[in-house]
Design an enzyme around this catalytic site. Structure first.
Site, PDB file in Angstrom:
ATOM      1  N   SER A 102     -16.814 -16.945  -8.577  1.00  0.00           N
ATOM      2  CA  SER A 102     -15.016 -16.315  -8.582  1.00  0.00           C
ATOM      3  C   SER A 102     -14.858 -16.411 -10.193  1.00  0.00           C
ATOM      4  O   SER A 102     -14.203 -15.385 -10.402  1.00  0.00           O
ATOM      5  CB  SER A 102     -14.328 -17.485  -7.776  1.00  0.00           C
ATOM      6  OG  SER A 102     -13.937 -18.506  -8.415  1.00  0.00           O
ATOM      7  N   ASP A 116     -24.654 -15.591 -12.711  1.00  0.00           N
ATOM      8  CA  ASP A 116     -23.525 -14.960 -12.302  1.00  0.00           C
ATOM      9  C   ASP A 116     -22.922 -13.797 -12.722  1.00  0.00           C
ATOM     10  O   ASP A 116     -22.712 -12.929 -11.908  1.00  0.00           O
ATOM     11  CB  ASP A 116     -22.517 -16.248 -12.065  1.00  0.00           C
ATOM     12  CG  ASP A 116     -22.888 -17.230 -11.373  1.00  0.00           C
ATOM     13  OD1 ASP A 116     -23.924 -17.484 -11.135  1.00  0.00           O
ATOM     14  OD2 ASP A 116     -21.955 -18.170 -11.100  1.00  0.00           O
ATOM     15  N   ALA A 135     -16.724 -22.808  -5.427  1.00  0.00           N
ATOM     16  CA  ALA A 135     -17.665 -22.874  -4.205  1.00  0.00           C
ATOM     17  C   ALA A 135     -19.029 -22.346  -4.356  1.00  0.00           C
ATOM     18  O   ALA A 135     -19.747 -22.161  -3.438  1.00  0.00           O
ATOM     19  CB  ALA A 135     -16.859 -22.370  -3.123  1.00  0.00           C
ATOM     20  N   GLY A 136     -19.467 -21.878  -5.675  1.00  0.00           N
ATOM     21  CA  GLY A 136     -20.694 -21.420  -5.869  1.00  0.00           C
ATOM     22  C   GLY A 136     -20.895 -19.927  -5.696  1.00  0.00           C
ATOM     23  O   GLY A 136     -22.056 -19.490  -5.430  1.00  0.00           O
TER      24      GLY A 136
HETATM   25  C1  MEV Z   1     -24.409 -21.462 -10.650  1.00  0.00           C
HETATM   26  O1  MEV Z   1     -23.916 -20.244  -9.773  1.00  0.00           O
HETATM   27  C2  MEV Z   1     -25.827 -21.573 -10.529  1.00  0.00           C
HETATM   28  C3  MEV Z   1     -26.476 -22.794 -11.555  1.00  0.00           C
HETATM   29  O2  MEV Z   1     -27.721 -22.410 -11.714  1.00  0.00           O
HETATM   30  C4  MEV Z   1     -25.655 -22.839 -12.968  1.00  0.00           C
HETATM   31  C5  MEV Z   1     -26.113 -21.601 -13.986  1.00  0.00           C
HETATM   32  O3  MEV Z   1     -27.013 -20.754 -13.515  1.00  0.00           O
HETATM   33  O4  MEV Z   1     -25.369 -21.426 -14.834  1.00  0.00           O
HETATM   34  C6  MEV Z   1     -26.354 -24.110 -10.879  1.00  0.00           C
END
Ligand code: MEV
Length: 317
Positions: A108, A152, A104-105
């Site tokens: 996790s 992340d 879900a971004g």
């Molecule tokens: C992931 O939380 C965010 C993206 O920019 C991928 C990344 O930074 O590795 C989509």
């Protein structure tokens, strides 16, 4: 020997997702209301050199020896062993759980890796720095996400708001004015690996169109940095809208994300955009005051499956 427990928060990207994979800056903050935990329970009696992993949230209950060596948990443990110069762990059970929505971004996968690395290295009496933990978790993130930027694992390991550019010194933001963020889940699972690969394909086919989009997103993140520090919410709101339109050009929004974004704006948010990989997952809205209730209700009414409000407080660095 007592059980050892470690915790790692979720995260949310405020500006710059996707472009950050192409060395543009991005801003992310930890979200402490959701977290992953790992408990190391030593086995005093019983089997020798047996590591058992229980992760009830994903219905996993397995011996390490039975996991594929490419499995993220196996890679996490191998990273720890390499870092502390051991060839195996003593007999123990790892109990891993998380309240962070999966796919879900909200980080996790990174949070689970970080809680596990922290718990194991503390247990082994070889605690690592946040930077070292972040680097080990980055290797696990590559299994999950293919070509991640590293934002992340960085923000979750350091638990601070960050202005992040891959391969450059990372700045911890010194917040002077609080801002209030409502995070809403579309309920649509999204694979960061797939969305990052989709954007990679687009830019490979047509770099002249897509590289300027990454650069514009980078400029937005750069301007947002100071606006976030000083709490200039009008500017932040405008930048969120600009960032969202560029993410739409990268084809990573979705009808449900668009619906939640428009519901938040109608309910009084000063800005709203998707957050993370997109094509599902979460969106964020910037609330004009601490009173976020009308925005939360509007998002739930528009179909959000979960709403989390987080405040970025003064003095958080
Ligand atoms: C992931 O939380 C965010 C993206 O920019 C991928 C990344 O930074 O590795 C989509």
């Amino acid at each position: 020997m007592p059980a050892i427990y470690a915790k790692a928060p979720g995260k949310i990207i405020l500006f710059g997702e996707h472009a950050v994979v192409y060395a543009q800056p991005a801003i992310a903050i930890p979200v402490n209301k959701v977290y992953a935990t790992t408990r190391v329970i030593p086995e005093v009696a019983g089997r020798k050199n047996q590591v058992h992993i229980k992760a009830p949230d994903i219905q996993l209950d397995v011996d390490l020896a039975d996991l594929d060596e490419e499995h993220p948990f196996a890679v996490t443990i191998q990273q720890v062993l390499n870092a502390v110069n051991l060839d195996h762990l003593p007999s123990l059970t790892l109990l891993i759980s998380s309240t962070i929505p999966i796919a879900a971004g909200m980080g996790s996968s990174a949070a689970i890796a970080i809680a596990t690395i922290r718990a194991l290295t503390d247990f082994l009496g070889k605690p690592l720095t946040a930077g070292e933990i972040s680097s080990l978790a980055f290797e696990v993130e590559k299994i999950h996400h293919g070509t991640p930027s590293g934002i992340d694992n960085y923000v979750i390991a350091h638990q601070k708001p960050v202005f992040f550019t891959h391969g450059k010194p990372i700045e911890h933001l010194e917040i002077q004015q609080p801002t209030h963020w409502v995070i809403a889940d579309t309920g649509e699972k999204t694979s960061t690996k797939d969305t990052v690969a989709a954007v990679r394909k687009l830019q490979a086919l047509d770099p002249e169109t897509y590289h300027p989009i990454f650069e514009q997103i980078g400029e937005i993140a750069f301007t947002a940095r100071q606006a976030l520090i000083t709490g200039n919410i009008d500017l932040l709101g405008q930048l969120m809208g600009d960032n969202q339109r560029l993410l739409e050009q990268l084809t990573v929004s979705s009808p449900k994300l668009d619906k939640l974004i428009s519901a938040a704006l109608t309910a009084g948010a000063v800005g709203a955009k998707l957050s993370g990989g997109g094509r599902g997952g979460n969106m964020i809205a910037l609330a004009p005051t601490q009173n976020t209730q009308s925005i939360e209700s509007a998002l739930l009414e528009a179909g959000a499956t979960r709403v989390i409000t987080t405040t970025l407080n003064k003095g958080e660095t």
